[in-house]
Design a protein around this motif. Sequence first.
Motif, PDB file in Angstrom:
ATOM      1  N   ALA A 162      41.533  44.075  41.532  1.00 49.78           N
ATOM      2  CA  ALA A 162      42.415  43.105  40.862  1.00 49.78           C
ATOM      3  C   ALA A 162      41.609  41.863  40.481  1.00 49.78           C
ATOM      4  O   ALA A 162      41.760  41.312  39.389  1.00 49.78           O
ATOM      5  N   CYS A 209      47.706  42.213  43.952  1.00 47.70           N
ATOM      6  CA  CYS A 209      47.869  41.424  42.735  1.00 47.70           C
ATOM      7  C   CYS A 209      47.137  40.103  42.896  1.00 47.70           C
ATOM      8  O   CYS A 209      47.201  39.472  43.967  1.00 47.70           O
ATOM      9  N   VAL A 243      52.059  36.417  41.669  1.00 46.65           N
ATOM     10  CA  VAL A 243      51.548  37.622  42.335  1.00 46.65           C
ATOM     11  C   VAL A 243      52.592  38.297  43.229  1.00 46.65           C
ATOM     12  O   VAL A 243      52.499  39.494  43.490  1.00 46.65           O
ATOM     13  N   CYS A 246      46.015  36.331  40.847  1.00 47.79           N
ATOM     14  CA  CYS A 246      46.278  35.404  39.742  1.00 47.79           C
ATOM     15  C   CYS A 246      45.172  34.358  39.700  1.00 47.79           C
ATOM     16  O   CYS A 246      44.917  33.678  40.693  1.00 47.79           O
ATOM     17  N   TYR A 301      46.805  35.381  45.585  1.00 45.54           N
ATOM     18  CA  TYR A 301      46.826  36.834  45.652  1.00 45.54           C
ATOM     19  C   TYR A 301      47.857  37.291  46.671  1.00 45.54           C
ATOM     20  O   TYR A 301      48.256  36.529  47.561  1.00 45.54           O
ATOM     21  N   CYS A 348      46.326  40.174  37.380  1.00 43.16           N
ATOM     22  CA  CYS A 348      45.994  41.602  37.348  1.00 43.16           C
ATOM     23  C   CYS A 348      46.398  42.276  38.647  1.00 43.16           C
ATOM     24  O   CYS A 348      46.326  41.668  39.720  1.00 43.16           O
ATOM     25  N   THR A 349      46.782  43.549  38.507  1.00 41.40           N
ATOM     26  CA  THR A 349      47.153  44.357  39.660  1.00 41.40           C
ATOM     27  C   THR A 349      46.114  45.453  39.793  1.00 41.40           C
ATOM     28  O   THR A 349      45.606  45.944  38.788  1.00 41.40           O
TER      29      THR A 349
END
Length: 425
Positions: free
Chosen positions: A393, A329, A295, A331, A231, A385-386
């Motif tokens: 996230a 962000c 990220v 991951c 992240y 995701c953000t």
Amino acid sequence: MNILVIGSGGREHAIIKKLKESRNTEKVFCVPGNAGTAFEAENINLEVKDHENLISFVRENRIDLTIVGPENPLTEGIVDSFKDHDLAIFGPSKAAAELEASKAFSKELMRKYNIPTADYRIFTGLSEAVEYLKESKHPIVVKASGLAAGKGAVVCETPEESLEAVNNIMSDRCFGSAGDEVVIEEFMKGEEASIFAVSDGRYYKILAPAQDHKAVYDGDRGPNTGGMGSYAPAPVITAVMMKKIEETIIAPTFEAMRKEGRPYTGVLFAGLMITPDGPKVIEYNCRFGDPETQVVLPLFDGDLADLAYKASTEGFDSNGILPVKDNHCLCLVLASGGYPGKYKTGFEIIGLEKAAETADIVHAGTRMSEDKTVTSGGRVLNVVCTGKTLNEAKKSAYSAASLIEFEAKYNRTDIGDKGIRYYEN
Ligand code: AMP
Ligand code: GLY
């Protein structure tokens, strides 16, 4: 620009996605790529080690810039070969990539230039190493000096463990010639962070700080992997801490490499431990991190094609911190059960389209088999995701990941939690 990206993992897919956002990007090629890179780029099946052939391909396809993902081509001198032909390539020379290829070299450099790192000794003979370990305080860390795919460092709690580690490396040669030299170093306590700085050999630009999750199981337990999730930004790196890292580690490292006659171009990845005595280097890598890139790049509020091209050609005119979007962000890595040990591949992956409605799906170990996407590696997919918060996230990534299925799918359930704790307190 036409751009060639070398590599086949999540890092390379993330680089390609970011390049495609740039108005400077015309066409992207990827050698060899995976099932995901085929969406945004043209996958080309060429042998990376065959520099002459690769260079012919670059010329024939009017490629303006080549970006190298993994360390091996860099430590084998791909940048030197391209530069001999006056071709723009993003990455360090073979001499500069020694920073990753030889821990003995990087530790000596840090000692010479006063860059904070764990205290250490280097050994080339087993008996001296064994004698030293018998008298040393534990925990202690035993490392093969050469490249060992991220598995060359063993944190040892007891003398029994450290003697076993040094025997595995030096006597059983479990990492081959990477174990010709061994670095034995002091164990550092603290939280880890990954810092990325892009340099033209003189000036540098720093990207958002990230945190990886190296251990395979929740709570950072079990063997180390390439990384099970990441992240950014990492809240352990406050603005004050970043300034300290820049002044005591990043700037001195580039200056040291210049003074040694090995100016560093490309991206420098400093793996750090934030100890009670301040930030210290665990290791350097000569490339982007995987899964940190997944990220760090989405948060970069700028043009990657332009940044990489400038670093590889005309250069920058100042040092600086690159602009970062005001977001978080995360991951999450979906892996094949059994990784980082033995695992099976070839399983069909379903649910990708549905998951892609709410997440960015970055492919790692995937390939096409007829019209199906199947698993082909240990780390298979990255769900990125953000959000406005790290917690948001995380929730989005886990919810999208639950829509993806393949046999023996495995993921950690606590990616991001260390960071989230900072915001809750
Ligand atoms: P390396 O391959 O050197 O990056 O080490 C792999 C992992 O081992 C690091 O990410 C740390 O978690 C751990 N490690 C390596 N060196 C040390 C150290 N001196 N003190 C504490 N942990 C370490
Ligand atoms: N994520 C750690 C690495 O790329 O080496």
